[in-house]
Design a protein around this motif. Structure first.
Motif, PDB file in Angstrom:
ATOM      1  N   GLY A 167      24.661  -4.698 -34.242  1.00  0.00           N
ATOM      2  CA  GLY A 167      24.578  -5.927 -35.024  1.00  0.00           C
ATOM      3  C   GLY A 167      24.986  -7.184 -34.291  1.00  0.00           C
ATOM      4  N   THR A 168      25.236  -7.088 -32.986  1.00  0.00           N
ATOM      5  CA  THR A 168      25.725  -8.258 -32.232  1.00  0.00           C
ATOM      6  C   THR A 168      24.643  -8.920 -31.377  1.00  0.00           C
ATOM      7  OG1 THR A 168      26.394  -6.910 -30.329  1.00  0.00           O
ATOM      8  CG2 THR A 168      28.044  -7.246 -32.070  1.00  0.00           C
ATOM      9  N   ALA A 169      23.412  -8.412 -31.442  1.00  0.00           N
ATOM     10  CA  ALA A 169      22.364  -8.908 -30.539  1.00  0.00           C
ATOM     11  C   ALA A 169      22.087 -10.394 -30.754  1.00  0.00           C
ATOM     12  CB  ALA A 169      21.086  -8.096 -30.712  1.00  0.00           C
ATOM     13  N   GLY A 170      22.115 -10.846 -31.998  1.00  0.00           N
ATOM     14  CA  GLY A 170      21.840 -12.253 -32.270  1.00  0.00           C
ATOM     15  C   GLY A 170      22.830 -13.170 -31.575  1.00  0.00           C
ATOM     16  N   ALA A 171      24.113 -12.852 -31.714  1.00  0.00           N
ATOM     17  CA  ALA A 171      25.145 -13.663 -31.066  1.00  0.00           C
ATOM     18  C   ALA A 171      25.046 -13.561 -29.549  1.00  0.00           C
ATOM     19  CB  ALA A 171      26.526 -13.224 -31.545  1.00  0.00           C
ATOM     20  N   ALA A 172      24.710 -12.381 -29.046  1.00  0.00           N
ATOM     21  CA  ALA A 172      24.563 -12.202 -27.599  1.00  0.00           C
ATOM     22  C   ALA A 172      23.420 -13.063 -27.065  1.00  0.00           C
ATOM     23  CB  ALA A 172      24.316 -10.731 -27.275  1.00  0.00           C
ATOM     24  N   ARG A 173      22.337 -13.108 -27.804  1.00  0.00           N
ATOM     25  CA  ARG A 173      21.192 -13.923 -27.390  1.00  0.00           C
ATOM     26  C   ARG A 173      21.554 -15.408 -27.390  1.00  0.00           C
ATOM     27  NH1 ARG A 173      18.243 -11.445 -30.590  1.00  0.00           N
ATOM     28  NH2 ARG A 173      17.616  -9.759 -29.216  1.00  0.00           N
ATOM     29  N   GLU A 174      22.316 -15.825 -28.394  1.00  0.00           N
ATOM     30  CA  GLU A 174      22.766 -17.220 -28.459  1.00  0.00           C
ATOM     31  C   GLU A 174      23.624 -17.580 -27.249  1.00  0.00           C
ATOM     32  OE1 GLU A 174      24.775 -17.718 -32.157  1.00  0.00           O
ATOM     33  OE2 GLU A 174      22.951 -17.520 -33.378  1.00  0.00           O
ATOM     34  N   HIS A 175      24.436 -16.621 -26.802  1.00  0.00           N
ATOM     35  CA  HIS A 175      25.276 -16.898 -25.632  1.00  0.00           C
ATOM     36  C   HIS A 175      24.419 -17.121 -24.387  1.00  0.00           C
ATOM     37  CE1 HIS A 175      28.787 -16.933 -23.052  1.00  0.00           C
ATOM     38  NE2 HIS A 175      28.115 -16.125 -22.236  1.00  0.00           N
ATOM     39  N   LEU A 176      23.423 -16.269 -24.180  1.00  0.00           N
ATOM     40  CA  LEU A 176      22.557 -16.447 -23.014  1.00  0.00           C
ATOM     41  C   LEU A 176      21.770 -17.756 -23.124  1.00  0.00           C
ATOM     42  CD1 LEU A 176      21.202 -12.857 -22.258  1.00  0.00           C
ATOM     43  CD2 LEU A 176      23.289 -13.972 -21.457  1.00  0.00           C
ATOM     44  N   ASP A 177      21.392 -18.126 -24.344  1.00  0.00           N
ATOM     45  CA  ASP A 177      20.710 -19.404 -24.543  1.00  0.00           C
ATOM     46  C   ASP A 177      21.625 -20.572 -24.178  1.00  0.00           C
ATOM     47  OD1 ASP A 177      18.436 -18.114 -25.418  1.00  0.00           O
ATOM     48  OD2 ASP A 177      18.840 -18.418 -27.549  1.00  0.00           O
ATOM     49  N   ALA A 178      22.913 -20.453 -24.515  1.00  0.00           N
ATOM     50  CA  ALA A 178      23.869 -21.514 -24.187  1.00  0.00           C
ATOM     51  C   ALA A 178      24.032 -21.650 -22.675  1.00  0.00           C
ATOM     52  CB  ALA A 178      25.218 -21.233 -24.845  1.00  0.00           C
ATOM     53  N   LEU A 179      24.004 -20.528 -21.966  1.00  0.00           N
ATOM     54  CA  LEU A 179      24.064 -20.579 -20.504  1.00  0.00           C
ATOM     55  C   LEU A 179      22.819 -21.261 -19.944  1.00  0.00           C
ATOM     56  CD1 LEU A 179      25.371 -16.969 -19.726  1.00  0.00           C
ATOM     57  CD2 LEU A 179      26.676 -19.094 -19.585  1.00  0.00           C
ATOM     58  N   ALA A 180      21.664 -20.920 -20.506  1.00  0.00           N
ATOM     59  CA  ALA A 180      20.417 -21.527 -20.043  1.00  0.00           C
ATOM     60  C   ALA A 180      20.433 -23.035 -20.267  1.00  0.00           C
ATOM     61  CB  ALA A 180      19.232 -20.892 -20.758  1.00  0.00           C
ATOM     62  N   ALA A 181      21.026 -23.464 -21.392  1.00  0.00           N
ATOM     63  CA  ALA A 181      21.089 -24.901 -21.696  1.00  0.00           C
ATOM     64  C   ALA A 181      21.931 -25.653 -20.664  1.00  0.00           C
ATOM     65  CB  ALA A 181      21.656 -25.106 -23.100  1.00  0.00           C
ATOM     66  N   LEU A 182      22.843 -24.938 -19.986  1.00  0.00           N
ATOM     67  CA  LEU A 182      23.652 -25.554 -18.934  1.00  0.00           C
ATOM     68  C   LEU A 182      22.992 -25.437 -17.554  1.00  0.00           C
ATOM     69  CD1 LEU A 182      27.299 -24.464 -19.885  1.00  0.00           C
ATOM     70  CD2 LEU A 182      26.224 -26.700 -20.195  1.00  0.00           C
ATOM     71  N   GLY A 183      21.800 -24.855 -17.538  1.00  0.00           N
ATOM     72  CA  GLY A 183      21.081 -24.739 -16.278  1.00  0.00           C
ATOM     73  C   GLY A 183      21.322 -23.443 -15.529  1.00  0.00           C
ATOM     74  N   ILE A 184      21.968 -22.467 -16.165  1.00  0.00           N
ATOM     75  CA  ILE A 184      22.216 -21.173 -15.519  1.00  0.00           C
ATOM     76  C   ILE A 184      21.062 -20.238 -15.860  1.00  0.00           C
ATOM     77  CG2 ILE A 184      23.733 -19.160 -15.430  1.00  0.00           C
ATOM     78  CD1 ILE A 184      26.081 -21.022 -15.883  1.00  0.00           C
ATOM     79  N   SER A 185      20.290 -19.894 -14.854  1.00  0.00           N
ATOM     80  CA  SER A 185      19.099 -19.077 -15.035  1.00  0.00           C
ATOM     81  C   SER A 185      19.457 -17.592 -15.088  1.00  0.00           C
ATOM     82  CB  SER A 185      18.118 -19.326 -13.891  1.00  0.00           C
ATOM     83  OG  SER A 185      17.112 -18.328 -13.858  1.00  0.00           O
ATOM     84  N   TYR A 186      19.148 -16.959 -16.203  1.00  0.00           N
ATOM     85  CA  TYR A 186      19.393 -15.519 -16.346  1.00  0.00           C
ATOM     86  C   TYR A 186      18.634 -14.739 -15.270  1.00  0.00           C
ATOM     87  CZ  TYR A 186      19.240 -10.832 -18.460  1.00  0.00           C
ATOM     88  OH  TYR A 186      19.330  -9.482 -18.683  1.00  0.00           O
ATOM     89  N   ASP A 187      17.360 -15.109 -15.065  1.00  0.00           N
ATOM     90  CA  ASP A 187      16.552 -14.385 -14.085  1.00  0.00           C
ATOM     91  C   ASP A 187      17.132 -14.517 -12.683  1.00  0.00           C
ATOM     92  OD1 ASP A 187      14.830 -13.598 -16.083  1.00  0.00           O
ATOM     93  OD2 ASP A 187      13.335 -15.153 -15.683  1.00  0.00           O
ATOM     94  N   ASP A 188      17.629 -15.711 -12.348  1.00  0.00           N
ATOM     95  CA  ASP A 188      18.201 -15.901 -11.018  1.00  0.00           C
ATOM     96  C   ASP A 188      19.511 -15.133 -10.868  1.00  0.00           C
ATOM     97  OD1 ASP A 188      18.065 -17.387  -8.399  1.00  0.00           O
ATOM     98  OD2 ASP A 188      20.036 -18.045  -9.109  1.00  0.00           O
TER      99      ASP A 188
END
Length: 378
Positions: free
Chosen positions: A319-340
């Motif tokens: 049940g935590t996937a939604g919050a986990a996805r939001e965290h990765l989105d917040a990193l992306a908003a700061l310019g941190i590329s998940y793929d990189d």
């Protein structure tokens, strides 16, 4: 809360987490230390790597007799590495065989890696996996294959030959989906070849703390309050999303067809669970990744900490996937590329894999030369 007769590791197992030890040595085998961890700490599996073996060989005298015997032959350092490591893994498999039998093959496994030079060579990986499996000759030995692009083909072929595989060095969700696809492809090939699927097992080793190390380094470089607030969360978020991928993949029609033929799901394994940031609780990557059907492979220091003072909160993944996805989105908003981040970690992981293999070979070469010199002076 645990009652007074239930240890924390017992409670963790009751939540569906299999506790595996990320360590092995001949001294641990001979001294009975491994048996003690099985009996008292709930250890039901073991993972190894070349760095672990190099440390074991360089300490004490447990390997001296076998090295001396091999020094009297034409064996190369690589030959000796193979002989020593397969002997240890076979012995550990025998110790864990009662666990394997009691759990119907669910636990009781010992993992050994293919050689580092094979990481980007599918054919060489398959050949070595077959060589290792035959040499160990135990049904509860996992062959570890890295999840490189080339490794995916090797995984499918090795599983298709009926050899159980621990897929290692997984960092990204897309690569994890590829790993699951390779496993299912292998099962389909095995079924077509008439191989009994019940004896084929696999785990997918998703690395956790290394993700935080890399992401936190990038957050620290940004240096804002917003960035600092996101530290030490990416590894857990990534693993929680991996669990969602696992659940969805093995509920698919393709997986169900195989499971209906008595195939086994490929279980998620949390690797790299020792805490690297001293600001984090030493049980962090265990307590925050509790879910049914997973493996957590721990260094002994982490295992002792969990046994001594971990405070479990039940299932902390479902049940935590939604919050986990939001965290990765917040990193992306700061310019941190998940793929990189994940590509960097895979490259570094393979490089460390190669370096640790070279370290083990160099350690054995030194011991072999010393034994041969000693024999000539006697």
């Amino acid at each position: 809360m645990n009652d007074e007769n239930t240890t924390t590791t017992d409670a963790l197992a009751a939540e569906g987490v299999s506790i595996w030890l990320d360590d092995l040595s001949r001294e641990r085998i001979r001294s009975g230390g491994l048996n003690t961890l099985i009996a008292e700490r709930g250890v039901v599996g073991i993972t190894t790597n070349p760095t672990i073996f190099a440390a074991a060989v360089s300490k004490g005298t447990a390997y001296d007799e076998q090295i001396a015997a091999l020094a009297g032959t034409s064996a190369t350092a690589d030959d000796v590495v193979f002989a020593l490591t397969t002997a240890d893994v076979a012995a550990a498999c025998d110790i864990l065989r009662p666990v394997y039998d009691r759990t119907g093959g669910y636990d009781g496994w010992v993992s050994i890696e293919v050689g580092a030079a094979s990481a980007h060579d599918a054919a060489a990986t398959v050949a070595e996996a077959q060589h290792l499996s035959a040499a160990i000759g135990r049904p509860n030995a996992f062959i570890k294959i890295p999840a490189t692009v080339e490794g995916l083909d090797a995984i499918a072929e090795t599983i298709g030959a009926g050899i159980s595989v621990n897929v290692t060095l997984i960092f990204s969700l897309d690569r994890y989906r590829g790993v699951i696809d390779a496993y299912l492809t292998g099962l389909e090939r095995a079924a077509a070849a008439g191989i009994d699927l019940t004896g084929i097992r696999s785990v997918a080793s998703f690395f956790v703390s290394r993700v935080d190390t890399e992401v936190d380094r990038r957050l620290d470089a940004i240096g804002t309050e917003e960035a600092r607030a996101l530290r030490s969360q990416a590894g857990v978020a990534n693993a929680r999303l991996a669990y969602e991928v696992f659940e969805e993949a093995f509920a698919s029609d393709r997986a169900r067809r195989l499971l209906d033929q008595d195939a086994n799901p490929q279980r998620p394994l949390w690797a790299s669970t020792g805490v690297k940031d001293p600001a984090l609780p030493d049980t962090f990557y265990v307590v925050e990744l509790v879910a049914p059907g997973v493996v957590n492979t721990m260094p002994e220091k982490t295992l002792d900490a969990v046994f001594d003072h971990a405070v479990l909160r039940g299932d902390t993944v479902s049940g935590t996937a939604g919050a986990a996805r939001e965290h990765l989105d917040a990193l992306a908003a700061l310019g941190i590329s998940y793929d990189d981040v994940t590509a960097t970690l895979e490259d570094e992981g393979v490089a460390k894999f190669v370096a640790s293999g070279e370290e083990l070979t160099a350690t054995i070469a030194t011991a072999l030369q010393a034994s041969r010199r000693g024999a000539t002076t006697r």
